[in-house]
Design an enzyme around this catalytic site. Structure first.
Site, short mmCIF file in Angstrom:
data_model
loop_
_atom_site.label_atom_id
_atom_site.label_comp_id
_atom_site.label_asym_id
_atom_site.label_seq_id
_atom_site.Cartn_x
_atom_site.Cartn_y
_atom_site.Cartn_z
N HIS A 284 -3.78 3.90 6.64
CA HIS A 284 -2.93 2.81 7.14
C HIS A 284 -1.80 2.56 6.15
O HIS A 284 -1.76 3.13 5.06
CB HIS A 284 -3.74 1.55 7.42
CG HIS A 284 -4.44 0.95 6.23
ND1 HIS A 284 -5.42 1.61 5.53
CD2 HIS A 284 -4.28 -0.26 5.61
CE1 HIS A 284 -5.87 0.83 4.55
NE2 HIS A 284 -5.18 -0.30 4.57
N HIS B 157 -0.67 -0.01 4.31
CA HIS B 157 -0.67 -0.94 3.18
C HIS B 157 -0.35 -0.21 1.88
O HIS B 157 -0.77 0.93 1.67
CB HIS B 157 -2.00 -1.67 3.08
CG HIS B 157 -2.18 -2.70 4.15
ND1 HIS B 157 -3.40 -3.27 4.44
CD2 HIS B 157 -1.29 -3.25 5.03
CE1 HIS B 157 -3.26 -4.14 5.44
NE2 HIS B 157 -1.99 -4.15 5.81
N ASP C 163 -1.25 -0.16 -1.18
CA ASP C 163 -2.25 0.42 -2.09
C ASP C 163 -2.88 1.69 -1.53
O ASP C 163 -3.67 2.35 -2.22
CB ASP C 163 -3.33 -0.61 -2.44
CG ASP C 163 -4.01 -1.21 -1.22
OD1 ASP C 163 -3.35 -1.40 -0.18
OD2 ASP C 163 -5.23 -1.50 -1.31
N HIS C 164 -2.52 2.06 -0.30
CA HIS C 164 -3.00 3.31 0.28
C HIS C 164 -1.86 4.33 0.47
O HIS C 164 -2.13 5.49 0.79
CB HIS C 164 -3.66 3.04 1.64
CG HIS C 164 -4.89 2.19 1.53
ND1 HIS C 164 -6.17 2.71 1.56
CD2 HIS C 164 -5.03 0.85 1.37
CE1 HIS C 164 -7.04 1.72 1.43
NE2 HIS C 164 -6.38 0.58 1.30
N HIS D 223 -7.91 -4.03 11.27
CA HIS D 223 -7.34 -4.35 9.96
C HIS D 223 -5.83 -4.19 10.01
O HIS D 223 -5.08 -5.05 9.52
CB HIS D 223 -7.95 -3.44 8.90
CG HIS D 223 -7.45 -3.70 7.52
ND1 HIS D 223 -7.67 -4.88 6.85
CD2 HIS D 223 -6.73 -2.91 6.68
CE1 HIS D 223 -7.11 -4.82 5.66
NE2 HIS D 223 -6.53 -3.65 5.53
N ASP E 188 -9.80 1.05 5.32
CA ASP E 188 -10.24 -0.34 5.30
C ASP E 188 -10.85 -0.79 6.61
O ASP E 188 -11.11 -1.98 6.81
CB ASP E 188 -9.06 -1.26 4.95
CG ASP E 188 -8.64 -1.14 3.49
OD1 ASP E 188 -9.30 -0.39 2.74
OD2 ASP E 188 -7.63 -1.77 3.12
N HIS F 121 -12.16 1.10 -0.69
CA HIS F 121 -12.25 0.17 -1.81
C HIS F 121 -13.67 0.07 -2.34
O HIS F 121 -14.64 0.27 -1.60
CB HIS F 121 -11.81 -1.24 -1.40
CG HIS F 121 -10.35 -1.36 -1.11
ND1 HIS F 121 -9.42 -1.63 -2.09
CD2 HIS F 121 -9.65 -1.24 0.04
CE1 HIS F 121 -8.22 -1.68 -1.55
NE2 HIS F 121 -8.33 -1.45 -0.25
#
Length: 283
Positions: free
Chosen positions: A54, A56, A58-59, A110, A134, A173
């Site tokens: 996805h 975001h 941090d990915h 998410h 996530d 995570h």
């Protein structure tokens, strides 16, 4: 198929998936590209593709730099918001890297464009693997929803929950300890939760990753996959699965705020984002 688990940032995981005959490699959720390339070099593999779950940061934060460092790299995912995307994938689409098959599973909730990746090898005794980002984590899920609880329920129960129980789950995570502490609050009499929590505490003490779990295990202790179980319904005060899930997500957000209270201004913003407060127009 060999999977290298690469912890990065505060609690993220990147993965390097290696086809052991061709030495081709595929990365999942590149956050720190130089670290990924170090692992790939040490393994002596050729990185050809990035699979992103996805959009975001941090990915995806490493995609652009990685493409710059390695021109011609394919960056795949389902959401146009993914940085440096070169190919948009569709639900049910299948890819192949040597002997490794990949089925793309769209799992909105998410985020609206969240994609999970189900991998297997034909005529191989090893269990399949799910790279769930996530959407699904050990004993939890991405409880801050961009989509509706009904969509998230469909993603968890129908799309992911029906995969083979021996499927190894590689999530995005390291949230296992807090997830299990919340699961124990939801189902205090669940022995599977108690045993997994004890195991996770030992792993945390030794600074060892808790991934992967298996889907069969998740069905025993993950409250977000147990929304039709009586104790989970009783905890939420709801019966319809999507409504149970919605309350679980809200209560998980409250639980997280209590665990790690941020500064007052940040706390208020997070509470608003997570649906714990309403704006003046909503009152």
């Amino acid at each position: 198929m060999k999977v290298k688990v690469i912890p990065v940032l505060e609690d993220n995981y990147m993965y390097l998936i290696i086809e052991e005959h061709t030495r081709e490699a595929v990365a999942v959720d590149v956050a720190v590209p130089k670290r990924l390339l170090e692992v790939a070099s040490r393994e002596g593999v050729s990185l050809t593709t990035v699979l992103t779950t996805h959009h975001h940061w941090d990915h995806t934060r490493g995609n652009a730099e990685l493409v710059h460092l390695q021109p011609g790299l394919a960056v795949m995912g389902a959401d146009e918001r993914i940085c440096a995307l070169t190919r948009r994938l569709a639900h049910g689409e299948e890819l192949q890297f040597g002997a490794i098959h990949v089925r793309c599973l769209l799992t909105p909730g998410h985020t609206s464009g969240h994609m999970c990746y189900f991998l297997w090898e034909d005529e191989c005794p090893d269990p399949p693997a799910l790279f769930s980002g996530d959407a699904l984590s050990v004993a939890g899920c991405g409880w801050h929803l961009e989509d509706t609880a009904q969509q998230m329920y469909q993603s968890l129960a129908k799309t992911l929950g029906t995969l083979p129980p021996q499927t190894k789950v590689f999530c995005g995570h390291e949230h296992t300890l807090s997830n299990l502490e919340f699961a124990q609050k939801v189902e205090p009499c669940n022995n599977h939760v108690r045993a997994k929590l004890s195991w996770a505490q030992k792993r945390d003490d030794d600074d060892i990753p808790t991934v992967p779990s298996t889907l069969g295990e998740e069905l025993l202790y993950n409250p977000f996959l147990r929304v039709t179980e009586d104790p989970v319904r009783e905890f939420t005060g709801q019966v319809a699965p999507a409504q149970v899930l919605e309350v679980l997500c809200r209560e998980r957000a409250r639980f997280q705020l209590a665990l790690e209270p941020p500064q007052p201004q940040v706390r208020a913003l997070l509470a608003l984002q997570w649906g714990l407060l309403s704006t003046p127009q909503e009152k």
